[in-house]
Design a protein around this motif. Sequence first.
Motif, PDB file in Angstrom:
ATOM      1  N   ASN A  79       9.365  -2.559   2.567  1.00 36.89           N
ATOM      2  CA  ASN A  79       9.724  -3.575   1.574  1.00 36.89           C
ATOM      3  C   ASN A  79       8.980  -3.391   0.259  1.00 36.89           C
ATOM      4  O   ASN A  79       9.357  -3.980  -0.748  1.00 36.89           O
ATOM      5  CB  ASN A  79       9.392  -4.971   2.113  1.00 36.89           C
ATOM      6  N   ALA A  80       7.906  -2.604   0.292  1.00 35.89           N
ATOM      7  CA  ALA A  80       7.133  -2.391  -0.940  1.00 35.89           C
ATOM      8  C   ALA A  80       7.837  -1.342  -1.792  1.00 35.89           C
ATOM      9  O   ALA A  80       8.453  -0.423  -1.245  1.00 35.89           O
ATOM     10  CB  ALA A  80       5.735  -1.917  -0.587  1.00 35.89           C
ATOM     11  N   PRO A  81       7.773  -1.471  -3.111  1.00 36.95           N
ATOM     12  CA  PRO A  81       8.431  -0.460  -3.958  1.00 36.95           C
ATOM     13  C   PRO A  81       7.914   0.951  -3.676  1.00 36.95           C
ATOM     14  O   PRO A  81       8.683   1.895  -3.600  1.00 36.95           O
ATOM     15  CB  PRO A  81       8.076  -0.900  -5.380  1.00 36.95           C
ATOM     16  N   VAL A  88       0.271  -0.121   0.777  1.00 40.78           N
ATOM     17  CA  VAL A  88       1.195  -0.371  -0.325  1.00 40.78           C
ATOM     18  C   VAL A  88       0.527   0.220  -1.559  1.00 40.78           C
ATOM     19  O   VAL A  88      -0.684   0.066  -1.728  1.00 40.78           O
ATOM     20  CB  VAL A  88       1.412  -1.891  -0.517  1.00 40.78           C
ATOM     21  N   THR A  89       1.274   0.899  -2.385  1.00 39.77           N
ATOM     22  CA  THR A  89       0.643   1.480  -3.581  1.00 39.77           C
ATOM     23  C   THR A  89       1.299   0.939  -4.849  1.00 39.77           C
ATOM     24  O   THR A  89       2.490   0.605  -4.847  1.00 39.77           O
ATOM     25  CB  THR A  89       0.755   3.023  -3.596  1.00 39.77           C
ATOM     26  N   ILE A  90       0.489   0.871  -5.888  1.00 39.30           N
ATOM     27  CA  ILE A  90       1.007   0.550  -7.222  1.00 39.30           C
ATOM     28  C   ILE A  90       0.295   1.451  -8.224  1.00 39.30           C
ATOM     29  O   ILE A  90      -0.747   2.037  -7.890  1.00 39.30           O
ATOM     30  CB  ILE A  90       0.765  -0.930  -7.626  1.00 39.30           C
ATOM     31  N   LYS A  91       0.842   1.537  -9.399  1.00 40.56           N
ATOM     32  CA  LYS A  91       0.171   2.298 -10.448  1.00 40.56           C
ATOM     33  C   LYS A  91      -1.147   1.601 -10.760  1.00 40.56           C
ATOM     34  O   LYS A  91      -1.185   0.364 -10.844  1.00 40.56           O
ATOM     35  CB  LYS A  91       1.063   2.318 -11.693  1.00 40.56           C
TER      36      LYS A  91
ATOM     37  N   GLN B 131      -8.250  -3.904  -2.352  1.00 39.10           N
ATOM     38  CA  GLN B 131      -7.648  -2.831  -3.139  1.00 39.10           C
ATOM     39  C   GLN B 131      -8.605  -1.645  -3.244  1.00 39.10           C
ATOM     40  O   GLN B 131      -9.808  -1.835  -3.385  1.00 39.10           O
ATOM     41  CB  GLN B 131      -7.379  -3.312  -4.558  1.00 39.10           C
ATOM     42  N   ILE B 132      -8.032  -0.447  -3.151  1.00 40.82           N
ATOM     43  CA  ILE B 132      -8.836   0.762  -3.374  1.00 40.82           C
ATOM     44  C   ILE B 132      -8.204   1.492  -4.549  1.00 40.82           C
ATOM     45  O   ILE B 132      -7.009   1.829  -4.513  1.00 40.82           O
ATOM     46  CB  ILE B 132      -8.837   1.657  -2.106  1.00 40.82           C
ATOM     47  N   HIS B 133      -8.999   1.696  -5.588  1.00 40.88           N
ATOM     48  CA  HIS B 133      -8.470   2.370  -6.775  1.00 40.88           C
ATOM     49  C   HIS B 133      -8.844   3.847  -6.702  1.00 40.88           C
ATOM     50  O   HIS B 133     -10.023   4.190  -6.644  1.00 40.88           O
ATOM     51  CB  HIS B 133      -9.052   1.746  -8.045  1.00 40.88           C
ATOM     52  N   THR B 138      -3.379   2.426  -7.104  1.00 37.97           N
ATOM     53  CA  THR B 138      -4.147   1.402  -6.398  1.00 37.97           C
ATOM     54  C   THR B 138      -3.522   1.245  -5.021  1.00 37.97           C
ATOM     55  O   THR B 138      -2.305   1.050  -4.909  1.00 37.97           O
ATOM     56  CB  THR B 138      -4.109   0.068  -7.165  1.00 37.97           C
ATOM     57  N   PHE B 139      -4.361   1.400  -3.981  1.00 35.31           N
ATOM     58  CA  PHE B 139      -3.902   1.289  -2.590  1.00 35.31           C
ATOM     59  C   PHE B 139      -4.227  -0.129  -2.118  1.00 35.31           C
ATOM     60  O   PHE B 139      -5.369  -0.566  -2.224  1.00 35.31           O
ATOM     61  CB  PHE B 139      -4.623   2.312  -1.707  1.00 35.31           C
ATOM     62  N   ILE B 140      -3.223  -0.838  -1.600  1.00 31.86           N
ATOM     63  CA  ILE B 140      -3.425  -2.251  -1.243  1.00 31.86           C
ATOM     64  C   ILE B 140      -3.293  -2.456   0.266  1.00 31.86           C
ATOM     65  O   ILE B 140      -2.319  -2.008   0.881  1.00 31.86           O
ATOM     66  CB  ILE B 140      -2.413  -3.163  -1.969  1.00 31.86           C
ATOM     67  N   ASP B 141      -4.290  -3.158   0.821  1.00 26.02           N
ATOM     68  CA  ASP B 141      -4.290  -3.546   2.243  1.00 26.02           C
ATOM     69  C   ASP B 141      -4.240  -5.076   2.283  1.00 26.02           C
ATOM     70  O   ASP B 141      -5.187  -5.747   1.870  1.00 26.02           O
ATOM     71  CB  ASP B 141      -5.577  -3.007   2.893  1.00 26.02           C
TER      72      ASP B 141
END
Lengths: 95, 479
Positions: A79-81, A88-91, B131-133, B138-141
Amino acid sequence: MKDKKYYEDLAQDSMLKFSDAEIDEIVAKQEDLKKEFEKVLKIDTTNIKPLFYPYDDIHLYLREDEETTTIDQKIILSNAPTSEGDFVTIKKVVK
Amino acid sequence: MKNFEIIIGIENHVELKTKTKMFSSAPVSYGETPNTNVNETDMAYPGSLPTINKKGIELAIRACSALKMEIDTLVKFDRKNYFYPDLTKGYQITQQYNPIGKNGKLIINVNGVEKEVDIERLHMEEDTAKQIHKDDLTFIDYNRAGTGLVEIVTRPVLRSADEACAYVEKLREVLLFLKVSDVKMNEGSLRTDVNISIRPFGTEEFSNKVEVKNLNSISNIKRAIEFEVERQTKMMLNNQPIIQETRRFDDSTNSTVSMRSKSDALDYKYFREPNIMPIQLDENWVDECIKNSPELADIKRVKYTNEYKLSSNDANIILTSIEMTEFFEEAIKHTNNYTKVANILISDIQAQLNNENTSIDKMALSPVYLAEMINLVDQSVISSKHTKTILPIIMKDSSKSVMTIVEELNIKMISDENEITNLVNPIIESNIELLEQYNERPERVTKTIMGQLMKVTGGNVNPEAGMNIIVKLVESKLN
């Protein structure tokens, strides 16, 4: 009348960025909106307490700290982009 | 620096020790596979609604009570709106306008002097995702997102780094013993933000306050405050304005670094959380929560020194760890020798824990077996020197009772009079000349015989019984 600076600040709070032309358009539209809201302002609210909910009620229910529910990691990640590995990753947005 | 008065206020975020999250029934976890302990509410899937964790409220009530706060039994929540992926909803559920606790106090001791710290408020809210940058991502748990928190805010009443550290240490102890949280600063279950400003003595106005966020150890709190006081003092002496800003502490450089200034501050546009109606807590239930709160370390400290006769130093060492405290209290249910339990815990067992970098609850050692070993020494069934043999065994293996180990190792002390007499007689016979010295030097004679008795039995004779029999047999031989 809210000025351009007000909308720039609002955009910053929302983590959005608008061009000058877009801001000008928003400022122009606000006059129409304001006219609509003026009708609301004419309603007499003397001695009326603010209502935060559709109906005024007090609950007693609290959930027991027992049963747990989760959803599959695959569903979360799909479901995450974007995702990578378990995350889940984002810029990156921090410096 | 002495020309300036230091003003410090502290905010602590404390993760609640619940099984499930504050507003969802997903499990609370630490160190699990990322994004496995989350559900629809944590991920803000359309249609999902928050529900309030009863245990979370109970833990907040315990903390409020211990901090002598006024408790608001009509619980209301608010939204703190901000757009950032550490909470998927786009807002955090918190208690901006109606904290569950207000106007509390905590007494701290700084270098022997007591001080009452005023606590402004305690409110409940939810934690954010981790978050891990790394590189450009950015990797989110989301496992941490939604975990229950209480935020505890002091008034600006602390006047030095030592007072600030004493306050956080005392608060940590209170919350630990109440089982409100495991308050591990290194794992983030207790996080400290410090607001620091200074003013020249004799003036009314403070400088702008500077907030240093997310301090993760007591030593970092001290270092960050000392650095900030020095930095702000220099600026004030050089007539430079102190900017109201948020900073972070960099422990590699031992300095604070600017994160954002007030002009960058967000307006969170708080409003009442419309998905949670006000909840009226049952006054009887609130009273029960308070009544059933675990005993605080301060009460235990008095009991340990007055009733159990431990030294205040030993009591404090045990009370630094909740696991050690629980072990001690279980062990003394099975023996009256409280000081011996404390001594072994603080010396031999603590040394082993340090070597293995672990805590006592992770060891095989049973408090019942420790008490049994101490009782066997006190009853002269085994000699105290054998505790050095038995202790390492029971620390590694809890499958055998101490008595079984004693029998297997054949180290039970000989106390039977006939058995000792049979052992002593041949020793006296082979030392007849020695007995001639008995009138002048009785101790030399009996101690020599005792030494030989211990040698032939491998030290397994009850010394008191052995000595009585030696004296009796020597004197009967001389008469």
